[in-house]
Design a protein around this motif. Structure first.
Motif, PDB file in Angstrom:
ATOM      1  N   LEU A   1     -70.091  61.271  43.783  1.00 43.84           N
ATOM      2  CA  LEU A   1     -71.629  61.894  44.441  1.00 43.84           C
ATOM      3  C   LEU A   1     -72.690  60.802  44.034  1.00 43.84           C
ATOM      4  CD1 LEU A   1     -71.988  65.646  43.800  1.00 43.84           C
ATOM      5  CD2 LEU A   1     -71.979  64.527  45.972  1.00 43.84           C
ATOM      6  N   ASP A   2     -72.773  60.506  42.571  1.00 45.54           N
ATOM      7  CA  ASP A   2     -73.697  59.659  42.111  1.00 45.54           C
ATOM      8  C   ASP A   2     -73.595  58.177  42.879  1.00 45.54           C
ATOM      9  OD1 ASP A   2     -75.776  58.565  40.516  1.00 45.54           O
ATOM     10  OD2 ASP A   2     -74.225  57.599  39.439  1.00 45.54           O
ATOM     11  N   LYS A   3     -72.261  57.933  43.128  1.00 44.80           N
ATOM     12  CA  LYS A   3     -72.089  56.532  43.905  1.00 44.80           C
ATOM     13  C   LYS A   3     -72.564  56.549  45.263  1.00 44.80           C
ATOM     14  CE  LYS A   3     -68.328  54.734  41.354  1.00 44.80           C
ATOM     15  NZ  LYS A   3     -66.855  54.614  41.141  1.00 44.80           N
ATOM     16  N   ALA A   4     -72.309  57.708  46.005  1.00 44.17           N
ATOM     17  CA  ALA A   4     -72.729  58.008  47.313  1.00 44.17           C
ATOM     18  C   ALA A   4     -74.097  57.859  47.307  1.00 44.17           C
ATOM     19  CB  ALA A   4     -72.241  59.354  47.839  1.00 44.17           C
ATOM     20  N   PHE A   5     -74.818  58.630  46.501  1.00 46.01           N
ATOM     21  CA  PHE A   5     -76.497  58.575  46.675  1.00 46.01           C
ATOM     22  C   PHE A   5     -77.169  57.463  46.297  1.00 46.01           C
ATOM     23  CE2 PHE A   5     -76.345  63.628  45.249  1.00 46.01           C
ATOM     24  CZ  PHE A   5     -75.917  63.901  46.623  1.00 46.01           C
ATOM     25  N   SER A   6     -76.412  56.431  45.344  1.00 44.54           N
ATOM     26  CA  SER A   6     -76.889  55.411  45.082  1.00 44.54           C
ATOM     27  C   SER A   6     -76.753  54.368  46.237  1.00 44.54           C
ATOM     28  CB  SER A   6     -76.047  54.816  44.002  1.00 44.54           C
ATOM     29  OG  SER A   6     -76.303  55.332  42.636  1.00 44.54           O
ATOM     30  N   SER A   7     -75.993  54.356  47.158  1.00 42.67           N
ATOM     31  CA  SER A   7     -75.526  53.856  48.214  1.00 42.67           C
ATOM     32  C   SER A   7     -76.578  53.905  49.434  1.00 42.67           C
ATOM     33  CB  SER A   7     -73.905  53.718  48.757  1.00 42.67           C
ATOM     34  OG  SER A   7     -73.939  54.958  49.494  1.00 42.67           O
ATOM     35  N   PHE A   8     -77.203  55.219  49.247  1.00 41.01           N
ATOM     36  CA  PHE A   8     -78.191  55.562  50.552  1.00 41.01           C
ATOM     37  C   PHE A   8     -79.213  54.562  50.425  1.00 41.01           C
ATOM     38  CE2 PHE A   8     -77.258  60.333  50.417  1.00 41.01           C
ATOM     39  CZ  PHE A   8     -76.013  60.305  51.073  1.00 41.01           C
ATOM     40  N   THR A   9     -79.626  54.246  51.696  1.00 39.73           N
ATOM     41  CA  THR A   9     -80.910  53.421  51.810  1.00 39.73           C
ATOM     42  C   THR A   9     -82.148  54.515  51.229  1.00 39.73           C
ATOM     43  OG1 THR A   9     -81.324  54.237  53.976  1.00 39.73           O
ATOM     44  CG2 THR A   9     -80.150  52.459  53.637  1.00 39.73           C
ATOM     45  N   ASP A  10     -83.341  54.004  50.989  1.00 42.53           N
ATOM     46  CA  ASP A  10     -84.358  55.055  50.545  1.00 42.53           C
ATOM     47  C   ASP A  10     -84.523  56.223  51.806  1.00 42.53           C
ATOM     48  OD1 ASP A  10     -84.813  53.993  48.175  1.00 42.53           O
ATOM     49  OD2 ASP A  10     -86.476  52.636  48.889  1.00 42.53           O
ATOM     50  N   ALA A  11     -84.463  55.596  52.999  1.00 46.73           N
ATOM     51  CA  ALA A  11     -84.613  56.632  54.227  1.00 46.73           C
ATOM     52  C   ALA A  11     -83.565  57.571  54.109  1.00 46.73           C
ATOM     53  CB  ALA A  11     -84.772  55.866  55.574  1.00 46.73           C
ATOM     54  N   GLU A  12     -82.401  57.382  54.034  1.00 48.83           N
ATOM     55  CA  GLU A  12     -81.344  58.193  53.814  1.00 48.83           C
ATOM     56  C   GLU A  12     -81.352  59.327  52.877  1.00 48.83           C
ATOM     57  OE1 GLU A  12     -77.301  55.956  55.586  1.00 48.83           O
ATOM     58  OE2 GLU A  12     -78.059  55.091  53.720  1.00 48.83           O
ATOM     59  N   LYS A  13     -81.774  58.671  51.628  1.00 51.80           N
ATOM     60  CA  LYS A  13     -82.164  59.585  50.355  1.00 51.80           C
ATOM     61  C   LYS A  13     -83.196  60.436  50.572  1.00 51.80           C
ATOM     62  CE  LYS A  13     -81.390  57.932  46.403  1.00 51.80           C
ATOM     63  NZ  LYS A  13     -81.323  57.150  44.970  1.00 51.80           N
ATOM     64  N   GLN A  14     -84.183  60.053  51.133  1.00 52.18           N
ATOM     65  CA  GLN A  14     -85.325  60.892  51.507  1.00 52.18           C
ATOM     66  C   GLN A  14     -85.023  62.038  52.591  1.00 52.18           C
ATOM     67  OE1 GLN A  14     -88.181  61.308  49.848  1.00 52.18           O
ATOM     68  NE2 GLN A  14     -87.375  59.548  48.689  1.00 52.18           N
ATOM     69  N   ALA A  15     -84.013  61.571  53.704  1.00 54.06           N
ATOM     70  CA  ALA A  15     -83.614  62.628  54.533  1.00 54.06           C
ATOM     71  C   ALA A  15     -82.844  63.755  54.084  1.00 54.06           C
ATOM     72  CB  ALA A  15     -82.741  61.961  55.850  1.00 54.06           C
TER      73      ALA A  15
ATOM     74  N   THR B   1     -80.801  62.078  42.750  1.00 55.50           N
ATOM     75  CA  THR B   1     -79.751  61.645  41.477  1.00 55.50           C
ATOM     76  C   THR B   1     -78.959  62.632  41.094  1.00 55.50           C
ATOM     77  OG1 THR B   1     -81.427  61.901  39.859  1.00 55.50           O
ATOM     78  CG2 THR B   1     -81.668  59.624  40.658  1.00 55.50           C
ATOM     79  N   VAL B   2     -77.930  62.017  40.333  1.00 56.30           N
ATOM     80  CA  VAL B   2     -77.013  63.001  39.534  1.00 56.30           C
ATOM     81  C   VAL B   2     -76.992  62.562  38.060  1.00 56.30           C
ATOM     82  CG1 VAL B   2     -74.645  63.506  39.421  1.00 56.30           C
ATOM     83  CG2 VAL B   2     -75.522  62.797  41.854  1.00 56.30           C
ATOM     84  N   TYR B   3     -77.115  63.393  37.316  1.00 56.26           N
ATOM     85  CA  TYR B   3     -76.782  63.126  35.727  1.00 56.26           C
ATOM     86  C   TYR B   3     -76.106  64.309  34.926  1.00 56.26           C
ATOM     87  CZ  TYR B   3     -81.496  65.936  35.845  1.00 56.26           C
ATOM     88  OH  TYR B   3     -82.344  67.176  36.096  1.00 56.26           O
ATOM     89  N   LYS B   4     -75.812  64.042  33.758  1.00 56.82           N
ATOM     90  CA  LYS B   4     -75.120  64.989  33.012  1.00 56.82           C
ATOM     91  C   LYS B   4     -76.149  65.643  32.322  1.00 56.82           C
ATOM     92  CE  LYS B   4     -72.363  63.068  29.746  1.00 56.82           C
ATOM     93  NZ  LYS B   4     -71.126  62.615  29.074  1.00 56.82           N
TER      94      LYS B   4
END
Length: 130
Positions: free
Chosen positions: A18-32, A64-67
């Motif tokens: 999940l963290d890797k996927a979110f990190s790969s998002f563009t800013d626009a994808e993350k905001q969406a 983001t994802v965190y422990k």
């Protein structure tokens, strides 16, 4: 990223993914994704040895994802087994069925938990692009 892994938990790989996927998002994808989800999920996962690991997925502010426990407070806390989380993420188990059969317990905004399926699907789609 590897600081998300907890020995003895299959879902560590899932959370890291999940963290890797979110990190790969563009800013626009993350905001969406943040706009669509608008929530902070805290996972309290128990493995076969009855150890508990806690992870937080923040899709309200940072994407983001965190422990560890949610800071600020989680909108919904999901309490489940390691196997149940793996089955939910892979699509082998429906969240509603998991809840109804007692495999998934929640604290907080239960309606937000229904958006979790979309979060897993978005992460899976992002991983497929990598």
């Amino acid at each position: 990223m590897s600081d998300l892994k907890v020995p003895g938990f299959k879902s560590s790989e899932l959370i890291t993914g999940l963290d890797k996927a979110f990190s790969s998002f563009t800013d626009a994808e993350k905001q969406a994704q943040i706009k669509k989800t608008n929530g902070i999920f805290e996972f309290q996962v128990t493995n076969d040895a009855k150890e508990v690991a806690t992870w937080t997925v923040d899709l309200k502010k940072t994407g983001t994802v965190y422990k560890g426990s949610a800071k600020p407070k989680a909108d919904v806390t999901l309490i489940l087994s390691d196997d149940t989380l793996s089955d939910l993420a892979s699509g082998n188990l429906n969240g509603q069925k998991a809840f109804m059969t007692g495999k998934l317990k929640t604290k907080g905004n239960i309606m937000l938990a229904t958006k979790l399926d979309g979060v897993f699907k978005a992460a899976t789609a992002a991983k497929a692009k990598l």
